[in-house]
Scaffold this motif. Structure first.
Motif, PDB file in Angstrom:
ATOM      1  N   PHE A 197      -6.507  -3.015   4.540  1.00 32.50           N
ATOM      2  CA  PHE A 197      -5.784  -3.829   3.559  1.00 32.50           C
ATOM      3  C   PHE A 197      -6.612  -3.963   2.273  1.00 32.50           C
ATOM      4  O   PHE A 197      -6.101  -3.782   1.162  1.00 32.50           O
ATOM      5  N   CYS A 198      -7.884  -4.280   2.409  1.00 26.40           N
ATOM      6  CA  CYS A 198      -8.762  -4.466   1.247  1.00 26.40           C
ATOM      7  C   CYS A 198      -8.915  -3.175   0.450  1.00 26.40           C
ATOM      8  O   CYS A 198      -9.071  -3.213  -0.775  1.00 26.40           O
ATOM      9  N   ASN A 199      -8.885  -2.048   1.128  1.00 25.47           N
ATOM     10  CA  ASN A 199      -9.101  -0.765   0.468  1.00 25.47           C
ATOM     11  C   ASN A 199      -7.833  -0.143  -0.111  1.00 25.47           C
ATOM     12  O   ASN A 199      -7.917   0.698  -1.010  1.00 25.47           O
ATOM     13  N   GLU A 200      -6.663  -0.552   0.394  1.00 20.94           N
ATOM     14  CA  GLU A 200      -5.428   0.124  -0.003  1.00 20.94           C
ATOM     15  C   GLU A 200      -4.455  -0.732  -0.801  1.00 20.94           C
ATOM     16  O   GLU A 200      -3.644  -0.188  -1.559  1.00 20.94           O
ATOM     17  N   ILE A 201      -4.522  -2.035  -0.645  1.00 13.61           N
ATOM     18  CA  ILE A 201      -3.477  -2.895  -1.214  1.00 13.61           C
ATOM     19  C   ILE A 201      -3.911  -3.528  -2.530  1.00 13.61           C
ATOM     20  O   ILE A 201      -5.004  -4.084  -2.646  1.00 13.61           O
ATOM     21  N   SER A 202      -3.025  -3.444  -3.513  1.00  9.74           N
ATOM     22  CA  SER A 202      -3.263  -4.069  -4.810  1.00  9.74           C
ATOM     23  C   SER A 202      -3.325  -5.595  -4.646  1.00  9.74           C
ATOM     24  O   SER A 202      -2.414  -6.196  -4.072  1.00  9.74           O
TER      25      SER A 202
ATOM     26  N   GLN B 175     -18.291  -7.028  -1.054  1.00  5.80           N
ATOM     27  CA  GLN B 175     -17.494  -5.908  -1.560  1.00  5.80           C
ATOM     28  C   GLN B 175     -16.073  -6.304  -1.948  1.00  5.80           C
ATOM     29  O   GLN B 175     -15.502  -5.734  -2.862  1.00  5.80           O
ATOM     30  N   CYS B 176     -15.507  -7.258  -1.229  1.00  5.98           N
ATOM     31  CA  CYS B 176     -14.112  -7.658  -1.475  1.00  5.98           C
ATOM     32  C   CYS B 176     -14.040  -9.186  -1.519  1.00  5.98           C
ATOM     33  O   CYS B 176     -13.370  -9.811  -0.696  1.00  5.98           O
TER      34      CYS B 176
ATOM     35  N   ASP C 160      -1.460  -9.005  -6.483  1.00  3.34           N
ATOM     36  CA  ASP C 160      -0.009  -8.896  -6.694  1.00  3.34           C
ATOM     37  C   ASP C 160       0.715  -8.258  -5.505  1.00  3.34           C
ATOM     38  O   ASP C 160       1.930  -8.385  -5.373  1.00  3.34           O
ATOM     39  N   PHE C 161      -0.023  -7.535  -4.626  1.00  2.00           N
ATOM     40  CA  PHE C 161       0.555  -6.928  -3.411  1.00  2.00           C
ATOM     41  C   PHE C 161       1.704  -5.979  -3.715  1.00  2.00           C
ATOM     42  O   PHE C 161       2.599  -5.798  -2.895  1.00  2.00           O
ATOM     43  N   ASN C 162       1.697  -5.354  -4.895  1.00  2.00           N
ATOM     44  CA  ASN C 162       2.820  -4.514  -5.307  1.00  2.00           C
ATOM     45  C   ASN C 162       3.083  -3.348  -4.351  1.00  2.00           C
ATOM     46  O   ASN C 162       4.224  -2.914  -4.199  1.00  2.00           O
ATOM     47  N   ASN C 163       2.029  -2.835  -3.719  1.00  2.00           N
ATOM     48  CA  ASN C 163       2.207  -1.676  -2.833  1.00  2.00           C
ATOM     49  C   ASN C 163       2.154  -2.071  -1.353  1.00  2.00           C
ATOM     50  O   ASN C 163       1.979  -1.208  -0.492  1.00  2.00           O
ATOM     51  N   TYR C 164       2.306  -3.346  -1.066  1.00  2.00           N
ATOM     52  CA  TYR C 164       2.302  -3.781   0.341  1.00  2.00           C
ATOM     53  C   TYR C 164       3.718  -3.699   0.907  1.00  2.00           C
ATOM     54  O   TYR C 164       4.642  -4.324   0.379  1.00  2.00           O
ATOM     55  N   ASP C 165       3.886  -2.938   1.968  1.00  2.00           N
ATOM     56  CA  ASP C 165       5.184  -2.794   2.620  1.00  2.00           C
ATOM     57  C   ASP C 165       5.085  -3.312   4.054  1.00  2.00           C
ATOM     58  O   ASP C 165       4.468  -2.668   4.911  1.00  2.00           O
ATOM     59  N   PRO C 166       5.682  -4.464   4.345  1.00  2.00           N
ATOM     60  CA  PRO C 166       5.585  -5.033   5.692  1.00  2.00           C
ATOM     61  C   PRO C 166       6.262  -4.176   6.767  1.00  2.00           C
ATOM     62  O   PRO C 166       6.037  -4.386   7.952  1.00  2.00           O
ATOM     63  N   LYS C 167       7.067  -3.204   6.325  1.00  2.00           N
ATOM     64  CA  LYS C 167       7.724  -2.330   7.299  1.00  2.00           C
ATOM     65  C   LYS C 167       6.767  -1.277   7.857  1.00  2.00           C
ATOM     66  O   LYS C 167       7.060  -0.644   8.869  1.00  2.00           O
ATOM     67  N   LEU C 168       5.650  -1.099   7.177  1.00  2.00           N
ATOM     68  CA  LEU C 168       4.657  -0.158   7.668  1.00  2.00           C
ATOM     69  C   LEU C 168       3.835  -0.815   8.786  1.00  2.00           C
ATOM     70  O   LEU C 168       3.980  -1.992   9.069  1.00  2.00           O
TER      71      LEU C 168
END
Length: 241
Positions: A207-212, A175-176, A215-223
């Protein structure tokens, strides 16, 4: 003219009796369960009374399915098999072999649900079982189950990196593919983690379902991501640079 006594108003023919139908249905159900039980004992270890790894291999051979096929794990999920169980003396733990141990109650639950009382029916049920597992409403439960199923020791809460890599490829690889391949590569070269816990395992699924990716454009390490995923993203960005 006198009416026949057998044609009184409201009286049903004996063949249409609900009680008779229930009786026939109950007998059929008992016969089906008897066949399911007999099939269990065909593969069960005579001394332990459970289907052990040798029994699983024999079953897979009869179904013409490789014993490392993910559908074998799906079958364990359908049975709600508790865990792989402690390995018998002489069995070396190797994740390439799914060391299932099925008890009779689990076997009955799974095969009755699949309406499979012989090997041929069980083999034919596997494609539908795979579709069932891959529904979004079921897959997260299966993904979580796959990790719990590998916790073979009492109070064990983590799985070694080598086994996690095998399990990720087996359960999530189709799937990923890209995310799984890179994460496995990272896990094999990093030195900070020797085991993975459930929070990290489920975090990667999210992570696989939510993060682009990649490019990781929507990954926020503060979350609230597990630290291992922060490290993975940093590692990926260094590779890309």
């Amino acid at each position: 003219m006198r009416r026949s006594a057998s044609r009184k108003t409201g009286q049903s023919n004996s063949t249409d009796s609900p009680d008779l139908f229930r009786s026939a249905s109950g007998k059929a159900s008992l016969k089906e369960m008897e066949r399911i039980d007999n099939l269990f004992y065909t593969y069960a270890n005579k001394s332990s009374g459970v289907i052990d790894p040798e029994g699983i291999e024999a079953l897979c051979s009869d179904m013409e399915v490789n014993h490392t096929d993910v559908r074998v794990l799906m079958l364990a999920w359908k049975m709600k098999a508790e865990k792989q169980g402690l390995l018998y003396p002489g069995h070396k733990k190797k994740f390439g072999y799914l060391f299932e141990f099925f008890v009779l109650e689990e076997w009955q639950r799974g095969l009755k649900s699949l309406r499979a009382d012989n090997v041929n029916k069980l083999k034919k049920a596997l494609p539908e079982l795979e579709k069932e597992v891959k529904r979004p409403s079921n897959f997260m439960d299966f993904y979580s189950y796959a990790f719990r199923y590998c916790l073979t020791e009492e109070k064990q809460k983590s799985v070694d990196i080598e086994s996690v890599c095998e399990l990720l490829d087996l359960v999530l690889g189709s799937q990923c593919r890209a995310q799984v391949d890179y994460f496995i590569e990272y896990l094999k070269v990093q030195t900070d983690y020797k085991v993975i816990n459930m929070d990290q395992w489920m975090g990667f699924f999210r992570f696989c379902n939510e993060i682009s990716f990649p490019d990781f454009n929507n990954y926020d390490p503060k979350l609230a991501w597990p630290l291992i995923l922060d490290n993975f993203v940093d590692w990926m960005k260094e590779k890309q640079a």
